[in-house]
Design a protein around this motif. Structure first.
Motif, PDB file in Angstrom:
ATOM      1  N   MET A  57       0.692  -1.365   0.047  1.00  0.00           N
ATOM      2  CA  MET A  57       0.071   0.121  -0.074  1.00  0.00           C
ATOM      3  C   MET A  57       0.947   1.196   0.039  1.00  0.00           C
ATOM      4  N   PRO A  58       0.385   2.216  -0.834  1.00  0.00           N
ATOM      5  CA  PRO A  58       1.375   3.334  -0.865  1.00  0.00           C
ATOM      6  C   PRO A  58       1.197   4.223   0.517  1.00  0.00           C
ATOM      7  N   SER A  59       2.212   5.055   0.834  1.00  0.00           N
ATOM      8  CA  SER A  59       2.272   5.783   2.075  1.00  0.00           C
ATOM      9  C   SER A  59       1.520   6.916   1.545  1.00  0.00           C
ATOM     10  N   SER A  60       1.230   7.371   0.344  1.00  0.00           N
ATOM     11  CA  SER A  60       0.479   8.662   0.228  1.00  0.00           C
ATOM     12  C   SER A  60       0.309   8.352  -1.438  1.00  0.00           C
ATOM     13  N   GLY A  61      -1.012   9.084  -2.045  1.00  0.00           N
ATOM     14  CA  GLY A  61      -1.095   9.271  -3.293  1.00  0.00           C
ATOM     15  C   GLY A  61      -2.340   8.276  -3.499  1.00  0.00           C
ATOM     16  N   ILE A  62      -2.769   8.232  -4.760  1.00  0.00           N
ATOM     17  CA  ILE A  62      -3.922   7.317  -5.071  1.00  0.00           C
ATOM     18  C   ILE A  62      -3.634   6.761  -6.662  1.00  0.00           C
ATOM     19  N   ILE A  63      -4.054   5.483  -6.538  1.00  0.00           N
ATOM     20  CA  ILE A  63      -3.959   4.704  -7.668  1.00  0.00           C
ATOM     21  C   ILE A  63      -5.514   4.242  -8.321  1.00  0.00           C
ATOM     22  N   GLU A  64      -5.881   4.779  -9.329  1.00  0.00           N
ATOM     23  CA  GLU A  64      -7.461   4.357  -9.530  1.00  0.00           C
ATOM     24  C   GLU A  64      -7.243   3.686 -11.020  1.00  0.00           C
ATOM     25  N   TYR A  65      -8.191   2.750 -10.995  1.00  0.00           N
ATOM     26  CA  TYR A  65      -8.386   1.896 -12.280  1.00  0.00           C
ATOM     27  C   TYR A  65      -9.693   1.914 -12.691  1.00  0.00           C
ATOM     28  N   HIS A  66      -9.975   2.033 -13.891  1.00  0.00           N
ATOM     29  CA  HIS A  66     -11.190   2.206 -14.547  1.00  0.00           C
ATOM     30  C   HIS A  66     -11.644   0.874 -14.919  1.00  0.00           C
ATOM     31  N   MET A  67     -12.769   0.398 -14.206  1.00  0.00           N
ATOM     32  CA  MET A  67     -13.470  -0.842 -13.864  1.00  0.00           C
ATOM     33  C   MET A  67     -14.459  -1.014 -14.956  1.00  0.00           C
ATOM     34  N   ARG A  68     -14.539  -2.440 -15.299  1.00  0.00           N
ATOM     35  CA  ARG A  68     -15.567  -2.632 -16.167  1.00  0.00           C
ATOM     36  C   ARG A  68     -16.997  -1.975 -16.311  1.00  0.00           C
ATOM     37  N   LEU A  75      -7.626   1.723  -5.599  1.00  0.00           N
ATOM     38  CA  LEU A  75      -7.289   0.123  -5.445  1.00  0.00           C
ATOM     39  C   LEU A  75      -7.058   0.132  -3.974  1.00  0.00           C
ATOM     40  N   ALA A  76      -6.494   0.956  -3.186  1.00  0.00           N
ATOM     41  CA  ALA A  76      -6.354   0.828  -1.789  1.00  0.00           C
ATOM     42  C   ALA A  76      -7.510   0.632  -1.119  1.00  0.00           C
ATOM     43  N   HIS A  77      -8.598   1.132  -1.453  1.00  0.00           N
ATOM     44  CA  HIS A  77      -9.800   0.819  -0.844  1.00  0.00           C
ATOM     45  C   HIS A  77     -10.693  -0.327  -1.231  1.00  0.00           C
ATOM     46  N   MET A  78     -10.191  -1.154  -2.270  1.00  0.00           N
ATOM     47  CA  MET A  78     -10.830  -2.534  -2.750  1.00  0.00           C
ATOM     48  C   MET A  78     -10.609  -3.402  -1.654  1.00  0.00           C
ATOM     49  N   GLY A  79     -11.374  -4.416  -1.620  1.00  0.00           N
ATOM     50  CA  GLY A  79     -11.205  -5.685  -0.526  1.00  0.00           C
ATOM     51  C   GLY A  79     -10.359  -6.450  -1.320  1.00  0.00           C
ATOM     52  N   GLU A  80      -9.858  -7.269  -0.486  1.00  0.00           N
ATOM     53  CA  GLU A  80      -8.888  -8.155  -1.017  1.00  0.00           C
ATOM     54  C   GLU A  80      -9.372  -9.159  -2.176  1.00  0.00           C
TER      55      GLU A  80
END
Length: 114
Positions: A57-68, A75-80
């Protein structure tokens, strides 16, 4: 090239205490694009890719994926289970050390099934 990026990375940093793994990385990746991450040994390539793949998990920042479904998800807020599904369906990741990507306590068939 699509106007809608598949992946949006905004100011991603990873720190190990006072040591910097990567700092303030930002980019967008569009469908059909190829992105190469290059640098000297120890420059943070593996740390960045581990953050992108959610192994770290990053210390800071946002990684967003364009879902179907057309929505962006951090991605950090998605469940396992949701992240594992994404890795099995939409993403591929080849590890430098195969043991990093395999569960060594299960059979080869179970790993392939994953």
């Amino acid at each position: 090239m699509s106007a809608v990026p598949l992946l949006k990375v905004k100011d991603v940093s990873k720190f190990y205490g006072s040591r910097i793994g990567c700092r303030n990385v930002s980019f967008e990746l569009h469908p059909g694009e190829v992105l190469a991450v290059v640098g000297e040994s120890g420059s943070g390539k593996t740390t960045l890719l581990s953050c992108l793949s959610t192994r770290l998990m990053p210390s800071s920042g946002i990684i967003e994926y364009h879902m179907r479904d057309g929505q962006y998800r951090d991605l950090a807020h998605m469940g396992e289970a949701e992240r594992r599904f994404l890795m099995r369906t939409d993403w591929g990741f080849v590890h430098q050390n195969p043991a990093d990507g395999l569960r060594m306590t299960v059979s080869a068939g179970a790993n392939v099934g994953e």
